[in-house]
Design a protein around this motif. Structure first.
Motif, short mmCIF file in Angstrom:
data_model
loop_
_atom_site.label_atom_id
_atom_site.label_comp_id
_atom_site.label_asym_id
_atom_site.label_seq_id
_atom_site.Cartn_x
_atom_site.Cartn_y
_atom_site.Cartn_z
N ASN A 229 -1.16 -17.03 1.26
CA ASN A 229 -1.66 -15.82 0.57
C ASN A 229 -2.13 -14.78 1.58
O ASN A 229 -2.11 -13.58 1.32
N LYS A 230 -2.50 -15.27 2.75
CA LYS A 230 -3.07 -14.38 3.77
C LYS A 230 -2.05 -13.33 4.25
O LYS A 230 -2.42 -12.28 4.75
N TYR A 232 -0.38 -11.28 2.62
CA TYR A 232 -0.60 -9.99 1.96
C TYR A 232 -1.71 -9.22 2.66
O TYR A 232 -1.66 -8.02 2.82
N PHE A 233 -2.73 -9.97 3.08
CA PHE A 233 -3.86 -9.31 3.76
C PHE A 233 -3.43 -8.82 5.15
O PHE A 233 -3.85 -7.77 5.59
N THR A 258 -1.27 2.71 0.76
CA THR A 258 -1.78 1.39 0.34
C THR A 258 -3.27 1.28 0.65
O THR A 258 -4.06 0.78 -0.15
N ASP A 332 3.73 -2.15 -6.20
CA ASP A 332 2.84 -2.20 -5.02
C ASP A 332 1.42 -1.76 -5.39
O ASP A 332 0.45 -2.24 -4.79
N ASN A 335 -0.05 -4.64 -7.29
CA ASN A 335 -0.34 -5.76 -6.39
C ASN A 335 -1.57 -5.58 -5.52
O ASN A 335 -1.95 -6.49 -4.77
N SER A 337 -4.29 -5.76 -6.56
CA SER A 337 -5.19 -6.81 -7.07
C SER A 337 -5.19 -8.04 -6.18
O SER A 337 -6.20 -8.76 -6.09
N THR A 338 -4.05 -8.33 -5.52
CA THR A 338 -3.99 -9.48 -4.60
C THR A 338 -5.01 -9.31 -3.48
O THR A 338 -5.52 -10.28 -2.92
N LEU A 339 -5.28 -8.05 -3.12
CA LEU A 339 -6.13 -7.77 -1.96
C LEU A 339 -7.60 -7.60 -2.32
O LEU A 339 -8.42 -7.31 -1.45
#
Ligand code: HEM
Length: 366
Positions: A229-230, A232-233, A258, A332, A335, A337-339
């Motif tokens: 998952n990292k 994305y960060f 972004t 994008d 997404n 929300s992933t962050l």
């Protein structure tokens, strides 16, 4: 001064004679006619009228975003118009319920009359897709010829010109890149955010490792998932990693845009970020409502046609299914929300930055 014009009758103002005489079923008239063809025509015409209104709203939103200076008032107007588009889209999704009262057998009474006409040839629907930002290279194609080959002359040129001009996606990206919140004095947002993410992940990993309920295999699996998952960060921590993902076609939104979208989402409670947050939320809703429509339309096609090919020559249901995810444009932004990190990890904004982001008069009263 308001000009004095002759009074107008309801029928003339709305040009109802034209509209109400524009339903011409091909299956015949009176008792000969296939009963459901009238519904089929009216529902398509209703869609096209609503498409016209949506294009009118999106056009005005794009004009506002093209201005050199986009102030709070403009952002408020943009938000309210996109909210209106979403309300209309909700109706367009719901309208499928009405068409679904027509069974597959009812449809076969007149389907042969309308071939090769298909919603695939809706010029307004294509215009809308292209205005929002769907480029030809990103479409799910069928039959080897480009979608705009369905149109000729002026209609085709209009689509080709739109393909070459700035879309709503590009204008929103530019707006995000321009907003100045990333350069706040005395607050290095990215480095603070990176520290917070690392702290959050380390805590999550420790909790997994210390768990008495998980066995070693489960623990390893979960820790591996956190590291996966990292990635994305990491696209946010490092601009080059982000750029590579853009070049590989994994993401579309620029790095700067972004970062702005992330900051807006994290600090949405700051007064000056309320409207930008609403704008981002609403633009994602447009994408989701259109995807909802695509899904409901595809299911309706499944019920009426099964696996039959479409009158427009596509594989029908299979083609439509492929467009649902592939034709999304603002993924994008969704997404982001992933962050997100929880409020307890969120870096505290220094007082001067808070004042910059707040309505300044609040401090005077303290
Ligand atoms: C019984 C009703 C309907 C059936 C069976 C049906 C069937 C289909 C099929 C099979 C396609 C794929 C293209 C093709 O090969 O023709 C299609 C595309 C399309 N239809 Fe319908 N449709 C129906 C109602 C509607 C309505 C009410 C609208 C509203 C405007 C609509 C708008 C569209 C649009 C815009 C496309 C292109 C979608 C895309 O390419 O992403 N359809 N339809």
């Amino acid at each position: 001064m308001i000009e004095n014009k002759p009074s107008v009758h309801y029928i003339n103002y709305l040009d109802l004679d034209k509209i109400l005489n524009a339903q011409n079923p091909l299956s015949g008239e009176g008792k000969e006619a296939a009963h459901d063809e009238m519904l089929f025509i009216i529902i398509h015409q209703t869609y096209e009228l609503w498409f016209k209104q949506i294009i009118h709203e999106i056009d005005s939103v794009m004009d506002l975003l093209k201005k050199d200076k986009i102030d709070e008032e403009n952002v408020g107007l943009i938000v309210s118009r996109i909210e209106r588009v979403n309300k209309i889209l909700q109706i367009l999704v719901k309208q499928i319920d009405v068409l679904e009262t027509m069974t597959s057998l009812d449809f076969l009474d007149f389907r042969h009359h309308l071939s090769p006409a298909s919603g695939f040839q809706s010029h307004q629907f294509r215009k809308l897709e292209v205005m929002l930002g769907l480029k030809i290279k990103d479409r799910h194609q069928f039959g080897g010829c480009p979608y705009h080959d369905q149109f000729k002359g002026q209609k085709k040129n209009e689509i080709l010109e739109l393909e070459d001009s700035a879309s709503l996606f590009k204008l929103i990206e530019k707006w995000l890149e321009r907003i100045p919140f990333l350069n706040m004095e005395g607050f290095n947002f990215i480095s603070k955010y990176e520290d917070a993410v690392n702290e959050m992940m380390n805590n999550e990993i420790s909790r997994i490792k210390d768990s008495h309920l998980l066995n070693d295999e489960d623990k390893n699996l979960r820790v591996r998932m956190i590291y996966e998952n990292k990635k994305y960060f990491e696209q946010v921590f490092d601009e080059n990693t982000h750029q590579k993902a853009v070049e590989n076609g994994e993401i579309s939104l620029s790095y700067k845009a972004t970062m702005s979208a992330l900051l807006i989402n994290l600090y949405r409670e700051q007064p000056i970020l309320h409207l930008p947050f609403k704008l981002l939320k609403n633009i994602v809703d447009v994408d989701h409502q259109i995807a909802n429509w695509r899904f409901r339309h595809m299911q309706m096609v499944e019920k009426t046609l099964g696996q039959k090919i479409g009158t427009g020559g596509s594989s029908g249901q299979e083609y439509l299914k492929n467009t649902i995810e592939k034709h999304k444009l603002f993924a994008d932004i969704a997404n982001i929300s992933t962050l997100m990190i929880s409020r307890s990890y969120l870096p505290e904004l220094p007082k001067n930055v808070k004042n910059q982001l707040g309505f300044n008069f609040t401090d005077k009263w303290k």
